[in-house]
Write an enzyme that holds these catalytic residues in place. Structure first.
Site, PDB file in Angstrom:
ATOM      1  N   LYS A  96       2.911  30.704   3.241  1.00 46.32           N
ATOM      2  CA  LYS A  96       2.048  31.878   3.220  1.00 46.32           C
ATOM      3  C   LYS A  96       1.256  31.895   1.924  1.00 46.32           C
ATOM      4  O   LYS A  96       1.744  31.479   0.872  1.00 46.32           O
ATOM      5  CB  LYS A  96       2.882  33.165   3.337  1.00 46.32           C
ATOM      6  CG  LYS A  96       3.611  33.314   4.667  1.00 46.32           C
ATOM      7  CD  LYS A  96       2.623  33.555   5.800  1.00 46.32           C
ATOM      8  CE  LYS A  96       3.323  33.732   7.141  1.00 46.32           C
ATOM      9  NZ  LYS A  96       3.921  32.486   7.652  1.00 46.32           N
ATOM     10  N   ASP A  97       0.037  32.398   2.007  1.00 41.18           N
ATOM     11  CA  ASP A  97      -0.848  32.430   0.851  1.00 41.18           C
ATOM     12  C   ASP A  97      -0.242  33.249  -0.280  1.00 41.18           C
ATOM     13  O   ASP A  97       0.340  34.309  -0.055  1.00 41.18           O
ATOM     14  CB  ASP A  97      -2.199  33.039   1.267  1.00 41.18           C
ATOM     15  CG  ASP A  97      -3.315  32.675   0.313  1.00 41.18           C
ATOM     16  OD1 ASP A  97      -3.089  32.720  -0.904  1.00 41.18           O
ATOM     17  OD2 ASP A  97      -4.419  32.356   0.789  1.00 41.18           O
ATOM     18  N   ARG A  98      -0.402  32.763  -1.481  1.00 41.58           N
ATOM     19  CA  ARG A  98       0.056  33.504  -2.651  1.00 41.58           C
ATOM     20  C   ARG A  98      -0.740  34.794  -2.826  1.00 41.58           C
ATOM     21  O   ARG A  98      -0.201  35.824  -3.244  1.00 41.58           O
ATOM     22  CB  ARG A  98      -0.084  32.630  -3.901  1.00 41.58           C
ATOM     23  CG  ARG A  98       0.182  33.373  -5.200  1.00 41.58           C
ATOM     24  CD  ARG A  98       0.040  32.431  -6.385  1.00 41.58           C
ATOM     25  NE  ARG A  98       0.249  33.161  -7.623  1.00 41.58           N
ATOM     26  CZ  ARG A  98      -0.673  33.350  -8.558  1.00 41.58           C
ATOM     27  NH1 ARG A  98      -1.888  32.866  -8.378  1.00 41.58           N
ATOM     28  NH2 ARG A  98      -0.406  34.011  -9.649  1.00 41.58           N
ATOM     29  N   ASN A  99      -2.017  34.744  -2.487  1.00 39.03           N
ATOM     30  CA  ASN A  99      -2.915  35.873  -2.746  1.00 39.03           C
ATOM     31  C   ASN A  99      -2.913  36.847  -1.569  1.00 39.03           C
ATOM     32  O   ASN A  99      -3.926  37.061  -0.900  1.00 39.03           O
ATOM     33  CB  ASN A  99      -4.324  35.345  -3.016  1.00 39.03           C
ATOM     34  CG  ASN A  99      -4.343  34.376  -4.173  1.00 39.03           C
ATOM     35  OD1 ASN A  99      -4.115  34.754  -5.315  1.00 39.03           O
ATOM     36  ND2 ASN A  99      -4.569  33.106  -3.875  1.00 39.03           N
TER      37      ASN A  99
END
Length: 366
Positions: A96-99
């Protein structure tokens, strides 16, 4: 004395011209509206849905967390340190995206019957929602799908977005692999070229990323060609079809009224290749088109087979479920569910020309 001739550039796997990703065509034409994406980390929310519930006993601890601004691999490493196990014993269903704000699951292999109290587990940006033992490992890709809640700010044409949203809900979008699959400026594709040219890459995860990028790139090129030739929704002789809600496929040489009806009812969809060893499943027109599109990428088509991947198929249309569109002045929030393996950015690119405000430079600690 005979001087040693320099090696040719072609013999050095590090000296390879990068593959240009290019602009993939839009199904509904380029959006008129512009907007800002991820002005705040809370503007992009993802919620994983698993196909099972932890049974309460077994060698694996399934941990449900909410992470904000945290990288999946970083969290996995921190869990390994907390449980004092090797990193290989910590698994997750999907990156999953960090941001973003994401609710996702991690699995830790902890044999025995010890009862854990995770109240002292402290990882920056992470909140433990629940945990329970389970009798099976949480494997990569073991997802039903993801639910998204995405807020777009400074929208310049809400009316255009809303009309396009209706088209997307009714007819779907091209099932492109998102740009994140290919790395910054297509770096994963360059690495794949080097791999196929003979460069040794010991890290299995990295090697997997590069192979996946090459495979995804070829898929995108075939889907893009169907749009350019105005046959994205028109079956070709020799096409391979996938049953809705499954991975079951079948081929047919003749396009009859039944095929047309089932496509219209969204009971089936056309497919494009996930390249590997073996012959294409398509025949006739469809096979000619797929071979023509991928012919310039001969190193990819041959290399993927050599690394053990086999011919598979993926549906060319991505359809969202449980869609919702909310607008207030120049702010729009969309929510929807996508099956595992799909990309929310693939929906967004057909909806609006967005500017991702995320700063991509991640701290070295993550």
């Amino acid at each position: 004395m005979v001087s040693k001739q320099p090696e040719s550039r072609q013999s050095d796997p590090l000296l390879i011209e990068p593959i240009e990703l290019g602009e993939l065509p839009y199904l509904y034409g380029m959006p008129k509206s512009e907007a800002d994406l991820r002005s705040q980390v809370e503007d992009f929310k993802v919620f994983e849905l698993l196909p099972f519930t932890a049974c309460g006993e077994g060698e694996h601890l399934i941990i449900h967390i909410r992470k904000t601004g945290a990288n999946t691999v970083f969290v996995a490493r921190q869990l390994a340190k907390y449980f004092q196990v090797k990193e290989a014993l910590v698994s997750y269903a999907g990156l999953k995206d960090r941001n973003a704000v994401t609710e996702q699951y991690f699995g830790v292999h902890v044999p025995g019957k010890k009862q854990y109290d995770l109240s002292d587990l402290v990882i920056e940006g992470v909140e433990v929602l629940s945990y329970a033992r389970h009798n099976k490992k949480l494997k990569n890709g073991a997802l039903t799908g993801n639910r998204f809640e995405i807020t777009l700010r400074n929208v310049t044409d809400v009316a255009d977005m809303e009309q396009r949203w209706q088209d997307i809900v009714e007819n779907g979008v091209p099932n492109y692999f998102g740009e994140q699959r290919f790395g910054i400026e297509g770096q994963n594709l360059t690495a794949a070229q080097q791999l196929f040219a003979g460069k040794k890459i010991k890290d299995k995860k990295k090697r997997g990323f590069y192979l996946s990028a090459a495979r995804s790139f070829l898929f995108n090129q075939v889907v893009a060609q169907r749009i350019r030739q105005n046959v994205f929704s028109v079956p070709l002789a020799g096409d391979v079809f996938m049953l809705a809600g499954s991975r079951s496929v079948f081929a047919t040489e003749q396009i009859d009224e039944d095929i047309i009806r089932r496509l219209k009812e969204q009971d089936i969809d056309m497919t494009a290749p996930l390249w590997g060893a073996g012959e294409l499943m398509t025949t006739q027109q469809a096979s000619l088109m797929e071979n023509h599109v991928t012919q310039p990428y001969d190193s990819f088509t041959k290399g993927l087979g050599k690394f053990g991947l086999k011919q598979e198929r993926r549906n060319i249309t991505l359809r969202l479920m449980a869609g919702k569109f909310e607008a207030s002045d120049d702010l729009v929030t969309v929510s929807f569910f996508l099956p595992a393996g799909s990309f929310a950015t693939t929906i967004l690119r057909e909806l609006v020309c967005y500017q991702d405000k995320t700063v991509r430079d991640e701290p070295k600690s993550q």
